[in-house]
Write an enzyme that holds these catalytic residues in place. Structure first.
Site, PDB file in Angstrom:
ATOM      1  N   HIS A  29       0.807  -1.218   0.000  1.00 53.79           N
ATOM      2  CA  HIS A  29       0.000   0.000   0.000  1.00 53.79           C
ATOM      3  C   HIS A  29       0.843   1.272   0.000  1.00 53.79           C
ATOM      4  O   HIS A  29       0.298   2.352  -0.128  1.00 53.79           O
ATOM      5  CB  HIS A  29      -0.996   0.007   1.163  1.00 53.79           C
ATOM      6  CG  HIS A  29      -0.363   0.014   2.516  1.00 53.79           C
ATOM      7  ND1 HIS A  29       0.201  -1.108   3.073  1.00 53.79           N
ATOM      8  CD2 HIS A  29      -0.209   1.001   3.400  1.00 53.79           C
ATOM      9  CE1 HIS A  29       0.675  -0.798   4.263  1.00 53.79           C
ATOM     10  NE2 HIS A  29       0.451   0.469   4.490  1.00 53.79           N
ATOM     11  N   HIS A  30       2.152   1.164   0.094  1.00 56.86           N
ATOM     12  CA  HIS A  30       2.996   2.364   0.090  1.00 56.86           C
ATOM     13  C   HIS A  30       3.597   2.684  -1.276  1.00 56.86           C
ATOM     14  O   HIS A  30       3.946   3.835  -1.525  1.00 56.86           O
ATOM     15  CB  HIS A  30       4.150   2.230   1.095  1.00 56.86           C
ATOM     16  CG  HIS A  30       3.710   2.317   2.503  1.00 56.86           C
ATOM     17  ND1 HIS A  30       4.087   1.399   3.452  1.00 56.86           N
ATOM     18  CD2 HIS A  30       2.908   3.195   3.152  1.00 56.86           C
ATOM     19  CE1 HIS A  30       3.548   1.711   4.611  1.00 56.86           C
ATOM     20  NE2 HIS A  30       2.824   2.799   4.455  1.00 56.86           N
ATOM     21  N   ALA A  31       3.765   1.700  -2.131  1.00 60.67           N
ATOM     22  CA  ALA A  31       4.397   1.954  -3.427  1.00 60.67           C
ATOM     23  C   ALA A  31       3.568   2.955  -4.223  1.00 60.67           C
ATOM     24  O   ALA A  31       2.342   2.932  -4.204  1.00 60.67           O
ATOM     25  CB  ALA A  31       4.541   0.650  -4.213  1.00 60.67           C
TER      26      ALA A  31
END
Length: 156
Positions: free
Chosen positions: A121-123
């Site tokens: 969920h951070h990329a």
């Protein structure tokens, strides 16, 4: 429904890294408890290139495939590391989220839990970061929209 894949246990970010296989092992052990015995299980498929490039620049996808190490580690940034098994794990993690969304849309299951890693969920569109090679959440949301869903809400 519970979606997972054994490949997700093989991603290795290196000694002392907080994103370790033990995190997923603990989740899977908890899911082996009796109260989850009747919950359907689904083996996570690999995300396809078409699914990946809806959320990510083709250059990022190509770079991860081309640079995936065959031994040792590839440090993408201070937090994000690839080992030889990382690409397969990331493809299964993204594929799990896509499969879970599709399965809940088709029914009869209305809920799903994806027990996968690396996290996703951070990329960003152009960069792997925050332990995440791909953004599995964005990939699944855009896959659902491509399949006809009009709106998607993501709560993080």
């Amino acid at each position: 429904m519970i979606v997972t894949h054994a490949a997700c246990l093989e991603h290795d970010a290196g000694p002392g890294h907080p994103e370790s296989p033990d995190r997923l092992r603990a989740v899977l052990a908890a899911l082996d408890a009796g109260e989850f015995a009747l919950v359907p299980r689904l083996e996570a498929p690999r995300a396809t290139r078409a699914q990946l490039v809806r959320a990510h620049d083709a250059a990022l996808v190509d770079a991860l495939f081309e640079q995936a190490p065959t031994d040792g580690y590839l440090r993408i940034d201070a937090d994000t590391v690839m080992s030889p098994a990382s690409l397969e794990a990331a493809l299964r993690a993204a594929g799990a989220v896509c499969a879970a969304v599709a399965a809940t849309r088709a029914g009869p299951s209305r809920t799903a839990f994806c027990a996968v890693r690396p996290p996703g969920h951070h990329a960003t569109r152009a960069k792997s970061m925050g332990f995440c090679l791909f953004n599995s959440v964005a990939i699944a949301a855009l896959d659902a929209i491509a399949a006809g869903l009009e709106r998607v809400a993501i709560v993080d």
